[in-house]
Scaffold this motif. Structure first.
Motif, mmCIF file in Angstrom:
data_model
loop_
_atom_site.group_PDB
_atom_site.id
_atom_site.type_symbol
_atom_site.label_atom_id
_atom_site.label_comp_id
_atom_site.label_asym_id
_atom_site.label_seq_id
_atom_site.Cartn_x
_atom_site.Cartn_y
_atom_site.Cartn_z
ATOM 1 N N TRP A 109 0.841 -1.191 0.000
ATOM 2 C CA TRP A 109 0.000 0.000 0.000
ATOM 3 C C TRP A 109 0.883 1.250 0.000
ATOM 4 C CZ3 TRP A 109 -5.134 -0.390 -0.655
ATOM 5 C CH2 TRP A 109 -5.720 -1.622 -0.411
ATOM 6 N N PRO A 110 0.328 2.428 -0.341
ATOM 7 C CA PRO A 110 1.131 3.662 -0.367
ATOM 8 C C PRO A 110 1.866 3.964 0.940
ATOM 9 C CG PRO A 110 -0.955 4.050 -1.477
ATOM 10 C CD PRO A 110 -1.035 2.666 -0.854
ATOM 11 N N ASN A 111 1.341 3.496 2.079
ATOM 12 C CA ASN A 111 2.032 3.761 3.347
ATOM 13 C C ASN A 111 3.123 2.729 3.649
ATOM 14 O OD1 ASN A 111 0.681 1.484 4.268
ATOM 15 N ND2 ASN A 111 -0.358 2.516 5.958
ATOM 16 N N LEU A 116 -1.419 -9.481 1.764
ATOM 17 C CA LEU A 116 -1.553 -10.740 1.026
ATOM 18 C C LEU A 116 -3.032 -11.087 0.990
ATOM 19 C CD1 LEU A 116 1.139 -12.818 2.936
ATOM 20 C CD2 LEU A 116 1.453 -11.586 0.789
ATOM 21 N N TYR A 117 -3.523 -11.496 -0.162
ATOM 22 C CA TYR A 117 -4.919 -11.905 -0.307
ATOM 23 C C TYR A 117 -4.966 -13.332 -0.840
ATOM 24 C CZ TYR A 117 -6.523 -7.050 0.064
ATOM 25 O OH TYR A 117 -6.801 -5.782 0.502
ATOM 26 N N VAL A 118 -5.798 -14.144 -0.185
ATOM 27 C CA VAL A 118 -6.053 -15.515 -0.627
ATOM 28 C C VAL A 118 -7.568 -15.730 -0.585
ATOM 29 C CG1 VAL A 118 -3.809 -16.314 0.260
ATOM 30 C CG2 VAL A 118 -5.851 -16.556 1.685
ATOM 31 N N ARG A 119 -7.997 -16.907 -1.017
ATOM 32 C CA ARG A 119 -9.420 -17.274 -0.955
ATOM 33 C C ARG A 119 -9.579 -18.489 -0.055
ATOM 34 N NH1 ARG A 119 -13.173 -13.651 -3.182
ATOM 35 N NH2 ARG A 119 -11.872 -12.315 -4.480
ATOM 36 N N ASP A 120 -10.638 -18.481 0.765
ATOM 37 C CA ASP A 120 -10.934 -19.672 1.556
ATOM 38 C C ASP A 120 -11.745 -20.638 0.686
ATOM 39 O OD1 ASP A 120 -13.695 -19.040 1.689
ATOM 40 O OD2 ASP A 120 -13.637 -18.469 3.795
ATOM 41 N N PHE A 128 -4.094 -10.840 4.852
ATOM 42 C CA PHE A 128 -3.136 -10.796 5.952
ATOM 43 C C PHE A 128 -2.357 -9.503 5.778
ATOM 44 C CE2 PHE A 128 -4.114 -15.174 5.197
ATOM 45 C CZ PHE A 128 -4.183 -15.746 6.458
ATOM 46 N N ALA A 129 -2.376 -8.635 6.801
ATOM 47 C CA ALA A 129 -1.679 -7.349 6.715
ATOM 48 C C ALA A 129 -1.282 -6.913 8.118
ATOM 49 C CB ALA A 129 -2.572 -6.285 6.082
ATOM 50 N N GLU A 130 -0.235 -6.116 8.198
ATOM 51 C CA GLU A 130 0.158 -5.539 9.478
ATOM 52 C C GLU A 130 -0.824 -4.427 9.834
ATOM 53 O OE1 GLU A 130 4.241 -4.288 9.159
ATOM 54 O OE2 GLU A 130 4.899 -6.314 8.653
ATOM 55 N N ALA A 131 -0.994 -4.179 11.122
ATOM 56 C CA ALA A 131 -1.931 -3.161 11.597
ATOM 57 C C ALA A 131 -1.565 -1.764 11.109
ATOM 58 C CB ALA A 131 -2.013 -3.180 13.119
ATOM 59 N N SER A 132 -0.327 -1.578 10.682
ATOM 60 C CA SER A 132 0.085 -0.271 10.168
ATOM 61 C C SER A 132 -0.702 0.115 8.913
ATOM 62 C CB SER A 132 1.585 -0.260 9.879
ATOM 63 O OG SER A 132 1.930 -1.285 8.971
ATOM 64 N N LEU A 133 -1.391 -0.840 8.306
ATOM 65 C CA LEU A 133 -2.261 -0.544 7.175
ATOM 66 C C LEU A 133 -3.233 0.580 7.538
ATOM 67 C CD1 LEU A 133 -3.424 -1.200 4.349
ATOM 68 C CD2 LEU A 133 -4.823 -2.937 5.462
#
Length: 138
Positions: A109-111, A116-120, A128-133
């Motif tokens: 992301w710009p910040n 990561l994106y997956v499908r169930d 899945f991303a760090e909270a800094s998002l």
């Protein structure tokens, strides 16, 4: 008195195969199964909250007094984002690959936060991303 800003206690996803979805979130993501009502729902513990997997057909029906909640639900893929600890995004990418889970998207992301994106198994979007998002501490 104004109540404090709330946190999210539970998140619901609607799945077409409870066993397959529960297996994914238990065996791949690492959540602990908390309670199961066959054919209706599986709830899994997630650090400080609960991930609730529902059979949408069952939750649209009255619970006949078994559960004191109104009928509810959604159709189609939903989305959930799991908080990765600081610096763990690559470890998640490696872990998912080791479990044969295809990463649908992997970007920054710009910040500077990586997602990561997956499908169930029910086609829900799982991130899945760090909270800094969202400028939260990790």
């Amino acid at each position: 008195m104004t109540p404090a800003r709330p946190g999210i206690l539970e998140t619901a996803l609607y799945v077409d195969d409870l066993d397959a979805a529960a297996g994914f979130y238990r065996d791949v993501v690492g959540l602990e199964e908390h309670v199961r009502v066959d054919g209706r729902h599986v709830f899994l513990r997630c650090e400080g909250s609960m991930l609730m997997l529902f059979n949408p057909e069952a939750t649209h029906q009255s619970s006949d007094g078994r559960f004191p909640v109104p009928p509810h639900g959604a159709r189609g893929p939903g989305h959930v984002c799991f908080r990765a600890r600081q610096g763990e995004t690559q470890a998640w990418a490696d872990h998912l690959a080791a479990h044969g889970v295809e990463i649908e998207a992997d970007f920054e992301w710009p910040n500077g936060t990586r997602s990561l994106y997956v499908r169930d198994p029910s086609d829900n979007s799982v991130e899945f991303a760090e909270a800094s998002l969202w400028d939260f501490d990790t």
